[in-house]
Design a protein around this motif. Structure first.
Motif, PDB file in Angstrom:
ATOM      1  N   ARG A   1      -3.926   8.800   3.222  1.00 30.92           N
ATOM      2  CA  ARG A   1      -3.716   9.157   1.821  1.00 30.92           C
ATOM      3  C   ARG A   1      -2.862  10.403   1.718  1.00 30.92           C
ATOM      4  O   ARG A   1      -2.618  11.103   2.709  1.00 30.92           O
ATOM      5  CB  ARG A   1      -5.045   9.390   1.113  1.00 30.92           C
ATOM      6  CG  ARG A   1      -5.826  10.613   1.612  1.00 30.92           C
ATOM      7  CD  ARG A   1      -6.980  10.914   0.670  1.00 30.92           C
ATOM      8  NE  ARG A   1      -7.844  11.992   1.109  1.00 30.92           N
ATOM      9  CZ  ARG A   1      -7.624  13.290   0.876  1.00 30.92           C
ATOM     10  NH1 ARG A   1      -6.512  13.669   0.242  1.00 30.92           N
ATOM     11  NH2 ARG A   1      -8.482  14.210   1.285  1.00 30.92           N
ATOM     12  N   THR A   2      -2.422  10.716   0.511  1.00 28.38           N
ATOM     13  CA  THR A   2      -1.752  11.985   0.240  1.00 28.38           C
ATOM     14  C   THR A   2      -2.803  13.087   0.177  1.00 28.38           C
ATOM     15  O   THR A   2      -3.994  12.830  -0.007  1.00 28.38           O
ATOM     16  CB  THR A   2      -0.987  11.950  -1.087  1.00 28.38           C
ATOM     17  OG1 THR A   2      -1.900  11.596  -2.141  1.00 28.38           O
ATOM     18  CG2 THR A   2       0.142  10.934  -1.043  1.00 28.38           C
ATOM     19  N   LYS A   3      -2.370  14.339   0.331  1.00 28.08           N
ATOM     20  CA  LYS A   3      -3.297  15.464   0.259  1.00 28.08           C
ATOM     21  C   LYS A   3      -2.637  16.629  -0.441  1.00 28.08           C
ATOM     22  O   LYS A   3      -1.409  16.671  -0.584  1.00 28.08           O
ATOM     23  CB  LYS A   3      -3.765  15.896   1.647  1.00 28.08           C
ATOM     24  CG  LYS A   3      -2.688  16.505   2.511  1.00 28.08           C
ATOM     25  CD  LYS A   3      -3.250  17.038   3.834  1.00 28.08           C
ATOM     26  CE  LYS A   3      -4.041  18.316   3.684  1.00 28.08           C
ATOM     27  NZ  LYS A   3      -3.199  19.510   3.419  1.00 28.08           N
TER      28      LYS A   3
ATOM     29  N   ILE B   1       0.961   4.198  -2.921  1.00 33.40           N
ATOM     30  CA  ILE B   1       0.757   5.631  -2.650  1.00 33.40           C
ATOM     31  C   ILE B   1       1.906   6.457  -3.199  1.00 33.40           C
ATOM     32  O   ILE B   1       1.708   7.499  -3.838  1.00 33.40           O
ATOM     33  CB  ILE B   1       0.603   5.864  -1.136  1.00 33.40           C
ATOM     34  CG1 ILE B   1      -0.778   5.436  -0.671  1.00 33.40           C
ATOM     35  CG2 ILE B   1       0.825   7.338  -0.792  1.00 33.40           C
ATOM     36  CD1 ILE B   1      -1.006   5.618   0.807  1.00 33.40           C
TER      37      ILE B   1
ATOM     38  N   LYS C   1      -4.439  10.058  -4.788  1.00 30.18           N
ATOM     39  CA  LYS C   1      -4.945  10.233  -3.419  1.00 30.18           C
ATOM     40  C   LYS C   1      -5.679   8.975  -2.947  1.00 30.18           C
ATOM     41  O   LYS C   1      -6.751   9.023  -2.333  1.00 30.18           O
ATOM     42  CB  LYS C   1      -5.860  11.450  -3.323  1.00 30.18           C
ATOM     43  CG  LYS C   1      -5.177  12.764  -3.672  1.00 30.18           C
ATOM     44  CD  LYS C   1      -6.099  13.946  -3.474  1.00 30.18           C
ATOM     45  CE  LYS C   1      -5.416  15.265  -3.848  1.00 30.18           C
ATOM     46  NZ  LYS C   1      -6.314  16.428  -3.676  1.00 30.18           N
ATOM     47  N   GLU C   2      -5.074   7.845  -3.257  1.00 28.99           N
ATOM     48  CA  GLU C   2      -5.636   6.556  -2.877  1.00 28.99           C
ATOM     49  C   GLU C   2      -5.652   6.411  -1.354  1.00 28.99           C
ATOM     50  O   GLU C   2      -4.675   6.704  -0.680  1.00 28.99           O
ATOM     51  CB  GLU C   2      -4.800   5.436  -3.487  1.00 28.99           C
ATOM     52  CG  GLU C   2      -5.183   4.038  -3.051  1.00 28.99           C
ATOM     53  CD  GLU C   2      -4.186   2.986  -3.527  1.00 28.99           C
ATOM     54  OE1 GLU C   2      -4.468   1.793  -3.323  1.00 28.99           O
ATOM     55  OE2 GLU C   2      -3.137   3.381  -4.079  1.00 28.99           O
ATOM     56  N   VAL C   3      -6.794   5.984  -0.813  1.00 28.17           N
ATOM     57  CA  VAL C   3      -6.916   5.762   0.622  1.00 28.17           C
ATOM     58  C   VAL C   3      -6.581   4.309   0.931  1.00 28.17           C
ATOM     59  O   VAL C   3      -7.134   3.390   0.324  1.00 28.17           O
ATOM     60  CB  VAL C   3      -8.342   6.084   1.120  1.00 28.17           C
ATOM     61  CG1 VAL C   3      -8.448   5.842   2.625  1.00 28.17           C
ATOM     62  CG2 VAL C   3      -8.706   7.527   0.795  1.00 28.17           C
TER      63      VAL C   3
ATOM     64  N   ASP D   1       0.830  -1.208   0.000  1.00 31.99           N
ATOM     65  CA  ASP D   1       0.000   0.000   0.000  1.00 31.99           C
ATOM     66  C   ASP D   1       0.860   1.252   0.000  1.00 31.99           C
ATOM     67  O   ASP D   1       0.555   2.234  -0.695  1.00 31.99           O
ATOM     68  CB  ASP D   1      -0.922  -0.001   1.220  1.00 31.99           C
ATOM     69  CG  ASP D   1      -2.029  -1.034   1.124  1.00 31.99           C
ATOM     70  OD1 ASP D   1      -2.379  -1.413  -0.006  1.00 31.99           O
ATOM     71  OD2 ASP D   1      -2.535  -1.455   2.178  1.00 31.99           O
TER      72      ASP D   1
END
Length: 580
Positions: free
Chosen positions: A96-98, A69, A76-78, A65
Motif C-alpha cells: 500500500r501507499t504510506k 492504488i 492506503k488500500e492494501v 490493483d
C-alpha cells in the motif's frame, strides 16, 4: 535379591547422573543455540539492509490493483503483491501507499506517482517474513534533493547508541517499470523490539494527535487518544504511561519512569540535526515510545526533513498550501523555471536553522508545552549531560572531514542510481550540490557545529521562536497539524508535464565523487576507538542486533528439567523405601 537390588539402585543413580549431565548441557548450550536461531531468523539486518550496496526491490501485482492504488493513493488500500528483494522472492504480501502530509502532497502533483510505500510480509499469511523481517517501509525521499538526510540522521542516532531501525538504499521497480531510488527502512514493531531489547514484551506507542505532546489532560488514559498503543492492545492497562505523564507534568523522579541518559542522547541528537517535523516542533509526532518494566525509551522515526528541512522560527523554508489544482499548476510552472520553493535543500544554509536554539530547542511551540523535554532540561545535571552530548556531536560527527567522508561514500554508492532514476523529484545536479559544496549537508553540519559550540560557550545566545507560521502554526489556512506539504520542484526545465523524464546519458560535466572512493561500494567511516566519544562499551547501551540473553523460554525449560530431576529423586527414594 540383594544383587538385583544393587543393580536397580545403580540404574537409578546412573539415571540421575545422566539427568544432571543433561541439565548442565542445557544450561550451558541452550542460550547459545537460541542466539544462533535468533540470528538466523533475523538475518534481515545484513541480508536486506546491506549499506554497502543498493538493494533491488522488484514488486509485481495485478495491473488493476496498481491502477487502483495510483488513482486513489489517499485510501492506503492494501493489495496483494509479490516481492523479490535481492533475488529472494516472497509472494502474497500486503502492499500500500504510506505517509500523511507527504502522501497528500505527491497525490496533488500532476506528474508524479512516486509515493512512499509499505510492504507487509505477513499481512495475508501469519508468520510469513523475509529473513525475519515482517514490514518494510520504502521512503521516497520527498523534499530532500540530497537523498541523504534520513540516512545520515539514522547514522548519527546509531553512533549515539539509540535503537535505530535498519535502513539502506533500494532501487524499486513495479510491474517491470522503474520507480526509482528509495530508502528502505525497517518498521518499528515487535520484530524491531526483539532485535534491540532483551524484553520485547512491553508497550510500544506511536504518538500522533491528542496527547502526543504528552501534556497532562486527566488521569483517564482514554483522554489521550493520540498516544496510539501499538502492542498489548488487549492486555495493557497503560498504567506505566499514566505514571510517565504524571511525573513529567506534575513532578517526580524521572529515573523511575524513563531511561534518562538515552532520552538526553536522543534529544541532543535531534536538536543538533534541527529535526522539527517532530516532538520539538508544532506537529508533535514522528517518534515512538517503548516501555519495559515501567521504564520508557524514545525511538527515532522519519528524518527526511532533518538538517533544517522543516524550517525553524516560522521563516525560511515556508511552504505553500496547494489544495486547488490551479494553484498547484501555477507552482509547477514556477518550479520548472528553477524556483526552489517549498522545503527543499536549496535553502540548506538558512541561518535560523543553522542557529536553532540548543537552550530552548523547540520551534512553533514552547518548552513548557513539551513536558517530556522540559522535565529533562529543567534539572541542571541532566542539562549538563545534554550539553556534553551536543558538544560530542559538534566536535566529531559534524566535522567537515567526517561529513565529507560520509557523503562521498553515499554519492559513490548511489550516484548511478540517481542518474537513471526516472521519477526523482529533483535533478542529479541538485543531488551533487547537496552532498558536496558551499550549500551542502557538509556545509550545514560545519556551520551548525560552530553554532552549537558558540551557544555552549555563551558567545551566541539564541532563544526559540514560538511564533506561528511554518514550524509553529501549521500551514496557512489549515488547522495545526493538518496542512499540506509544499509542492516540490519538478525534475528539470526541459521536462514535459505529465511525462516521466528520461535518465541522463552518462555523467556529462556533473561533479564527481573523489577518485579514491570506489563507485558502487560504501565503507563505514573510520572512527578512532580511543578518541571517539561515540564508541560505547559493551553493556553501556541497548543490545546489539545479534546479541541475546537468556530468554523466558530457556528459563522455563531449565525449570522444567529441575522439576523433572526432583521428581526422579523422589521416585528413587520411594522405590528404595518399598524395596526396603
Amino acid at each position: 535379591m540383594k544383587g538385583a537390588s544393587n543393580v536397580k539402585n545403580r540404574y537409578i543413580v546412573l539415571s540421575i547422573v545422566l539427568m544432571l549431565s543433561l541439565l548442565i548441557l542445557v544450561v550451558i548450550y541452550l542460550p547459545k543455540v537460541e542466539q544462533q536461531t535468533k540470528v538466523a531468523e533475523t538475518g534481515y539486518v545484513k541480508k536486506v539492509f546491506n549499506q554497502n550496496k543498493v538493494s533491488t526491490v522488484d514488486i509485481t501485482m495485478d495491473e488493476k490493483d496498481l491502477t487502483s492504488i495510483l488513482e486513489n493513493p489517499m485510501k492506503k488500500e492494501v493489495v496483494p503483491a509479490t516481492v523479490v528483494i535481492n533475488g529472494k522472492k516472497v509472494a502474497d504480501v500486503g502492499f500500500r501507499t504510506k505517509g500523511n502530509m507527504t502522501l497528500r502532497s505527491v497525490a496533488n502533483m500532476t506528474d508524479s506517482d512516486r509515493y512512499s510505500f509499505k510492504i507487509d510480509f505477513d499481512y495475508y499469511n501469519d508468520g510469513q517474513n523475509l529473513y525475519g523481517l515482517k514490514k518494510l517501509a520504502l521512503n521516497n525521499n520527498y523534499s530532500d534533493s540530497t537523498l541523504s538526510r534520513e540516512y545520515l540522521s539514522y547514522k548519527l542516532m546509531e553512533k549515539m547508541g539509540i535503537p535505530t531501525p535498519a535502513n539502506s538504499y533500494m532501487y524499486v521497480t513495479i510491474n517491470g517499470k522503474e520507480w526509482g531510488l528509495y530508502l528502505g527502512v525497517e518498521a518499528i514493531d515487535e520484530t524491531f523490539l526483539a532485535q534491540n531489547y532483551e524484553d520485547s514484551t512491553g508497550d510500544l506507542y506511536k504518538p500522533d494527535g491528542t496527547g502526543s505532546d504528552l501534556k497532562w489532560i486527566s488521569d483517564d488514559i482514554k483522554d489521550y487518544s493520540g498516544l496510539n498503543l501499538k502492542t498489548n492492545k488487549d492486555s495493557s492497562d497503560q498504567s506505566a504511561m499514566m505514571k510517565l505523564l504524571d511525573v513529567i507534568n506534575n513532578g517526580g523522579n524521572l529515573e523511575e519512569v524513563m531511561d534518562v541518559d538515552e532520552m538526553l542522547r536522543y534529544f541532543a541528537t535531534n536538536t543538533a540535526l534541527v529535526n522539527l517535523d517532530h516532538y520539538q516542533g508544532s506537529m508533535k509526532h514522528n517518534y515512538y515510545l517503548y516501555e519495559q518494566n515501567g521504564i520508557f525509551s524514545i525511538l527515532p522515526w522519519d528524518y527526511n526533513m532533518s538538517f533544517g528541512g522543516f524550517g525553524a522560527g516560522g521563516e525560511g523554508n515556508k511552504p505553500q498550501a496547494n489544495e486547488q489544482k490551479n494553484v498547484q499548476d501555477e507552482n509547477n510552472e514556477k518550479n520548472r523555471d528553477g524556483n526552489m520553493g517549498g522545503m527543499m535543500s536549496g535553502n540548506l544554509m538558512n541561518e535560523k536553522s543553522i542557529n536553532f536554539s540548543i537552550t530552548t530547542p523547540v520551534s512553533g511551540t514552547t518548552l513548557e508545552d513539551r513536558p517530556l523535554l522540559n522535565a529533562l532540561l529543567s534539572i541542571d545535571k541532566y542539562r549538563e549531560k545534554y550539553n556534553q552530548y551536543l558538544e560530542e556531536i559538534a566536535t566529531t560527527f559534524f566535522t567537515e572531514k567526517n561529513m565529507q567522508t560520509l557523503t562521498n561514500q553515499i554519492s559513490a554508492t548511489i550516484l548511478k542510481y540517481v542518474e537513471k532514476d526516472p521519477t526523482k523529484f529533483t535533478t542529479t545536479e541538485q543531488f551533487l550540490e547537496g552532498v558536496s559544496g558551499d550549500e551542502s549537508l557538509v556545509a550545514f553540519a560545519v556551520k551548525r557545529a560552530d553554532s552549537i559550540l558558540k551557544q555552549l560557550s555563551g558567545e551566541l545566545v539564541v532563544e526559540a521562536d514560538t511564533s506561528g507560521g511554518f514550524g509553529g502554526g501549521g500551514m496557512p489556512g489549515e488547522k495545526q497539524g493538518q496542512g499540506d506539504m509544499p509542492q516540490l520542484p519538478n525534475r528539470g526545465a526541459n521536462d514535459n508535464q505529465g511525462e516521466r523524464p528520461q535518465p541522463p546519458e552518462g555523467n556529462g560535466n556533473l561533479p564527481q565523487p573523489p577518485e579514491n572512493i570506489k563507485q558502487g561500494e560504501m565503507q563505514p567511516p573510520n572512527f578512532d576507538n580511543q578518541n571517539n566519544p561515540f564508541n560505547f562499551n559493551e553493556g553501556d547501551g541497548p543490545q546489539s542486533r545479534e546479541e541475546s540473553g537468556n530468554s523466558l523460554q530457556s528459563i522455563l525449560m531449565t525449570a522444567g528439567f529441575v522439576l523433572l530431576l526432583l521428581l526422579m529423586i523422589v521416585l528413587a527414594s520411594l522405590f528404595k523405601r518399598r524395596r526396603g
